[in-house]
Design a protein around this motif. Structure first.
Motif, PDB file in Angstrom:
ATOM      1  N   ILE A 174       0.840  -1.207   0.000  1.00  0.00           N
ATOM      2  CA  ILE A 174       0.000   0.000   0.000  1.00  0.00           C
ATOM      3  C   ILE A 174       0.873   1.254   0.000  1.00  0.00           C
ATOM      4  CG2 ILE A 174      -1.631   1.360   1.370  1.00  0.00           C
ATOM      5  CD1 ILE A 174      -2.842  -1.322   2.309  1.00  0.00           C
ATOM      6  N   ILE A 175       1.944   1.210   0.828  1.00  0.00           N
ATOM      7  CA  ILE A 175       2.848   2.365   0.900  1.00  0.00           C
ATOM      8  C   ILE A 175       3.520   2.605  -0.446  1.00  0.00           C
ATOM      9  CG2 ILE A 175       5.004   3.199   1.907  1.00  0.00           C
ATOM     10  CD1 ILE A 175       4.142   1.864   4.536  1.00  0.00           C
ATOM     11  N   GLU A 176       3.957   1.526  -1.097  1.00  0.00           N
ATOM     12  CA  GLU A 176       4.598   1.663  -2.400  1.00  0.00           C
ATOM     13  C   GLU A 176       3.632   2.214  -3.440  1.00  0.00           C
ATOM     14  OE1 GLU A 176       7.826   1.448  -3.376  1.00  0.00           O
ATOM     15  OE2 GLU A 176       8.036   1.437  -1.202  1.00  0.00           O
ATOM     16  N   GLU A 177       2.363   1.810  -3.363  1.00  0.00           N
ATOM     17  CA  GLU A 177       1.352   2.339  -4.293  1.00  0.00           C
ATOM     18  C   GLU A 177       1.133   3.829  -4.058  1.00  0.00           C
ATOM     19  OE1 GLU A 177      -2.121  -0.014  -3.771  1.00  0.00           O
ATOM     20  OE2 GLU A 177      -1.293  -1.779  -4.824  1.00  0.00           O
ATOM     21  N   LEU A 178       1.080   4.224  -2.763  1.00  0.00           N
ATOM     22  CA  LEU A 178       0.928   5.651  -2.455  1.00  0.00           C
ATOM     23  C   LEU A 178       2.122   6.455  -2.967  1.00  0.00           C
ATOM     24  CD1 LEU A 178      -0.479   5.425   1.195  1.00  0.00           C
ATOM     25  CD2 LEU A 178      -1.716   6.195  -0.842  1.00  0.00           C
ATOM     26  N   TYR A 179       3.317   5.898  -2.808  1.00  0.00           N
ATOM     27  CA  TYR A 179       4.545   6.539  -3.282  1.00  0.00           C
ATOM     28  C   TYR A 179       4.530   6.680  -4.802  1.00  0.00           C
ATOM     29  CZ  TYR A 179       9.626   7.073  -4.067  1.00  0.00           C
ATOM     30  OH  TYR A 179      10.860   7.502  -4.463  1.00  0.00           O
ATOM     31  N   HIS A 180       4.144   5.591  -5.485  1.00  0.00           N
ATOM     32  CA  HIS A 180       4.052   5.628  -6.954  1.00  0.00           C
ATOM     33  C   HIS A 180       3.012   6.657  -7.396  1.00  0.00           C
ATOM     34  CE1 HIS A 180       3.501   4.299 -11.098  1.00  0.00           C
ATOM     35  NE2 HIS A 180       2.209   4.184 -10.833  1.00  0.00           N
ATOM     36  N   ASP A 181       1.865   6.709  -6.720  1.00  0.00           N
ATOM     37  CA  ASP A 181       0.799   7.655  -7.092  1.00  0.00           C
ATOM     38  C   ASP A 181       1.271   9.100  -6.904  1.00  0.00           C
ATOM     39  OD1 ASP A 181      -0.866   5.575  -7.731  1.00  0.00           O
ATOM     40  OD2 ASP A 181      -1.994   5.634  -5.839  1.00  0.00           O
ATOM     41  N   PHE A 182       2.070   9.325  -5.841  1.00  0.00           N
ATOM     42  CA  PHE A 182       2.567  10.685  -5.620  1.00  0.00           C
ATOM     43  C   PHE A 182       3.534  11.095  -6.731  1.00  0.00           C
ATOM     44  CE2 PHE A 182       5.795  13.572  -3.822  1.00  0.00           C
ATOM     45  CZ  PHE A 182       4.972  14.674  -3.613  1.00  0.00           C
ATOM     46  N   LEU A 183       4.477  10.218  -7.075  1.00  0.00           N
ATOM     47  CA  LEU A 183       5.411  10.532  -8.156  1.00  0.00           C
ATOM     48  C   LEU A 183       4.672  10.726  -9.479  1.00  0.00           C
ATOM     49  CD1 LEU A 183       8.462   8.185  -7.441  1.00  0.00           C
ATOM     50  CD2 LEU A 183       8.106  10.552  -6.730  1.00  0.00           C
ATOM     51  N   GLU A 185       1.626  11.918  -9.768  1.00  0.00           N
ATOM     52  CA  GLU A 185       1.004  13.243  -9.682  1.00  0.00           C
ATOM     53  C   GLU A 185       2.025  14.345  -9.999  1.00  0.00           C
ATOM     54  OE1 GLU A 185      -1.055  16.265  -6.400  1.00  0.00           O
ATOM     55  OE2 GLU A 185      -0.436  14.250  -5.805  1.00  0.00           O
ATOM     56  N   VAL A 186       3.236  14.189  -9.442  1.00  0.00           N
ATOM     57  CA  VAL A 186       4.291  15.173  -9.712  1.00  0.00           C
ATOM     58  C   VAL A 186       4.605  15.211 -11.203  1.00  0.00           C
ATOM     59  CG1 VAL A 186       6.706  15.786  -9.304  1.00  0.00           C
ATOM     60  CG2 VAL A 186       5.297  14.960  -7.411  1.00  0.00           C
ATOM     61  N   GLY A 187       4.721  14.019 -11.825  1.00  0.00           N
ATOM     62  CA  GLY A 187       5.006  13.947 -13.258  1.00  0.00           C
ATOM     63  C   GLY A 187       3.943  14.621 -14.102  1.00  0.00           C
ATOM     64  N   GLU A 188       2.678  14.447 -13.721  1.00  0.00           N
ATOM     65  CA  GLU A 188       1.585  15.079 -14.473  1.00  0.00           C
ATOM     66  C   GLU A 188       1.650  16.598 -14.356  1.00  0.00           C
ATOM     67  OE1 GLU A 188      -1.771  13.185 -12.705  1.00  0.00           O
ATOM     68  OE2 GLU A 188      -1.651  11.388 -13.986  1.00  0.00           O
ATOM     69  N   LYS A 189       1.986  17.081 -13.138  1.00  0.00           N
ATOM     70  CA  LYS A 189       2.135  18.534 -12.954  1.00  0.00           C
ATOM     71  C   LYS A 189       3.305  19.065 -13.781  1.00  0.00           C
ATOM     72  CE  LYS A 189      -0.862  19.351  -9.492  1.00  0.00           C
ATOM     73  NZ  LYS A 189      -1.912  20.404  -9.469  1.00  0.00           N
ATOM     74  N   VAL A 190       4.423  18.337 -13.757  1.00  0.00           N
ATOM     75  CA  VAL A 190       5.605  18.732 -14.534  1.00  0.00           C
ATOM     76  C   VAL A 190       5.253  18.827 -16.011  1.00  0.00           C
ATOM     77  CG1 VAL A 190       7.848  17.913 -15.360  1.00  0.00           C
ATOM     78  CG2 VAL A 190       7.339  17.897 -12.907  1.00  0.00           C
ATOM     79  N   ASN A 191       4.551  17.833 -16.520  1.00  0.00           N
ATOM     80  CA  ASN A 191       4.158  17.833 -17.934  1.00  0.00           C
ATOM     81  C   ASN A 191       3.298  19.055 -18.261  1.00  0.00           C
ATOM     82  OD1 ASN A 191       5.492  15.406 -18.250  1.00  0.00           O
ATOM     83  ND2 ASN A 191       3.649  14.161 -18.129  1.00  0.00           N
ATOM     84  N   SER A 192       2.340  19.355 -17.380  1.00  0.00           N
ATOM     85  CA  SER A 192       1.423  20.474 -17.658  1.00  0.00           C
ATOM     86  C   SER A 192       2.147  21.820 -17.652  1.00  0.00           C
ATOM     87  CB  SER A 192       0.264  20.485 -16.651  1.00  0.00           C
ATOM     88  OG  SER A 192       0.735  20.802 -15.346  1.00  0.00           O
ATOM     89  N   TYR A 219      13.185  10.239 -11.775  1.00  0.00           N
ATOM     90  CA  TYR A 219      13.865  10.362 -13.062  1.00  0.00           C
ATOM     91  C   TYR A 219      13.868   9.046 -13.839  1.00  0.00           C
ATOM     92  CZ  TYR A 219      17.721  10.806 -16.385  1.00  0.00           C
ATOM     93  OH  TYR A 219      18.492  10.783 -17.525  1.00  0.00           O
ATOM     94  N   GLU A 220      14.123   7.946 -13.144  1.00  0.00           N
ATOM     95  CA  GLU A 220      14.241   6.654 -13.825  1.00  0.00           C
ATOM     96  C   GLU A 220      12.891   6.055 -14.191  1.00  0.00           C
ATOM     97  OE1 GLU A 220      16.558   4.448 -11.055  1.00  0.00           O
ATOM     98  OE2 GLU A 220      18.373   5.674 -11.382  1.00  0.00           O
ATOM     99  N   GLY A 221      11.821   6.438 -13.499  1.00  0.00           N
ATOM    100  CA  GLY A 221      10.489   5.925 -13.818  1.00  0.00           C
ATOM    101  C   GLY A 221       9.865   6.650 -14.994  1.00  0.00           C
ATOM    102  N   ASP A 222       8.723   6.190 -15.416  1.00  0.00           N
ATOM    103  CA  ASP A 222       8.019   6.808 -16.559  1.00  0.00           C
ATOM    104  C   ASP A 222       7.003   7.831 -16.065  1.00  0.00           C
ATOM    105  OD1 ASP A 222       9.382   5.292 -18.485  1.00  0.00           O
ATOM    106  OD2 ASP A 222       8.040   3.589 -18.175  1.00  0.00           O
ATOM    107  N   TYR A 223       7.484   8.828 -15.367  1.00  0.00           N
ATOM    108  CA  TYR A 223       6.580   9.825 -14.792  1.00  0.00           C
ATOM    109  C   TYR A 223       6.516  11.096 -15.631  1.00  0.00           C
ATOM    110  CZ  TYR A 223       6.939   6.720 -10.777  1.00  0.00           C
ATOM    111  OH  TYR A 223       6.904   5.620  -9.959  1.00  0.00           O
ATOM    112  N   MET A 224       7.615  11.437 -16.306  1.00  0.00           N
ATOM    113  CA  MET A 224       7.628  12.611 -17.176  1.00  0.00           C
ATOM    114  C   MET A 224       7.407  12.196 -18.620  1.00  0.00           C
ATOM    115  SD  MET A 224      10.759  15.106 -15.988  1.00  0.00           S
ATOM    116  CE  MET A 224      11.925  13.787 -15.736  1.00  0.00           C
TER     117      MET A 224
END
Length: 354
Positions: A174-183, A185-192, A219-224
């Motif tokens: 659950i913690i890892e899912e919350l962490y992934h969801d936060f990153l 969200e950050v990636g979506e904001k960065v893109n916008s 950086y290494e994940g597919d967030y941006m």
């Protein structure tokens, strides 16, 4: 242009009497004059005499200036005409801007419409700034001598729990899912925020930093978006703070990655000036007369001028002598110090002068 826009922003009126006119290249002067004469005719219907007279004066001044030129220049034309009701001063400016006018725009308003010109005087080179922690992030941009914080984001990602067995694995998941969801969200904001700069071909690079491993995961994940990811400058930066303080820390730690960027150049120059002031070695100059004297002697190496104190003639003349000129605003940390202590301008000399 910056000086003129700053002056025009001060103008306001209690009624819609300030004329703004943008003419794109290729538009026949005769067509524009016909439109203005029609507007002059319509203005006869304004009931208040003071307002009617002010609008007619603005339109008449625009017509007078346009009749003096044979055709619209290659970059188009811009006109601002009107009366400042507070000072009763009347002015009319007509000029061809540094970039092409893309719209035909006419309006009389309580202020001058400067939005089409403001983009032209913005710094074209933009760097994206991202600080990422496990549950906090800051997004900003570096443009010229300005660092702008765009958004600070907070999430909820709890720390590790030591319960053991199945419960532990479920909570970790659950913690890892919350962490992934936060990153994410950050990636979506960065893109916008950053993709519009990328589309305008202004985005030159992106700095990613933070205090721990989260910056690497981000950086290494597919967030941006993949095009933004290609612009990330390496290595990633270790940064302890969030917010504006963290953005400034990251930029200064990335000096080697941002060579020839104005903010970094100004901060380096300020460090040099402080060093010479501490040594009292005569290699710092301030005061308009002293700066002018040093410039005429070819001794002025670099000059920092606060925008409130900027004199177009001084900065242009300084550049002719090979002097690097940096115009700063209040967003530079030392701006208030330069204004109050040195009258708004300070320079570094190539050699000591009497």
């Amino acid at each position: 242009m910056k000086v003129l826009l700053k002056e025009l922003k001060k103008w306001s009126a209690p009624a819609t009497v300030l004329l703004s006119l943008y003419i794109p290249p290729g538009r026949p002067i005769a067509d524009v004059l016909n439109n203005l004469r029609q507007e002059a005719s319509i203005s006869q219907n304004i009931k208040l005499k003071r307002t009617r007279d002010a609008v007619e004066s603005a339109i008449s001044a625009a017509i007078d200036r346009l009749t003096s030129i044979p055709k619209v220049p290659d970059n188009g034309l811009v006109l601002f005409c009107g009366e400042n009701f507070e000072t009763e001063e009347f002015k009319c400016y007509m000029f061809s801007p540094p970039e092409k006018v893309t719209v035909y725009f006419y309006r009389t308003d309580k202020f001058f419409h400067l939005e089409f010109l403001e983009d032209m005087v913005e710094e074209n080179e933009v760097y994206g700034l991202i600080i990422v922690e496990r549950d906090t992030a800051t997004i900003g941009i570096l443009r010229g001598t300005r660092i702008e914080e765009l958004e600070e984001i907070e999430g909820y990602v709890p720390g590790k729990h030591m319960m053991g067995g199945q419960s532990q694995r479920r909570i970790d998941r659950i913690i890892e899912e919350l962490y992934h969801d936060f990153l994410k969200e950050v990636g979506e904001k960065v893109n916008s925020y950053f993709l519009p700069y990328l589309e305008e071909k202004k985005l030159k690079g992106i700095l990613v930093g933070g205090p721990g491993y989260a910056k690497n995961d981000f950086y290494e994940g597919d967030y941006m978006e993949y095009r933004l990811k290609k612009l990330v400058l390496e290595p990633l930066i270790d940064v302890g703070d969030q917010g504006e303080a963290g953005l400034r820390e990251m930029v200064m730690k990335a000096k080697d990655l941002l060579k020839n960027q104005k903010y970094v150049e100004v901060e380096n120059l300020l460090d040099e000036i402080k060093y010479h002031l501490a040594k009292d070695d005569g290699l710092v100059v301030y005061g308009k007369e002293e700066i002018k004297k040093a410039m005429d002697m070819g001794a002025l190496d670099a000059l920092i001028v606060h925008e409130d104190n900027e004199e177009d003639s001084l900065t242009k003349e300084a550049e002719k002598f090979g002097t690097k000129v940096y115009v700063i605003n209040d967003e530079v940390p030392e701006a208030e110090w330069i204004k109050k202590t040195f009258g708004g301008s300070i320079g570094k000399l190539r050699f000591r002068i009497e």
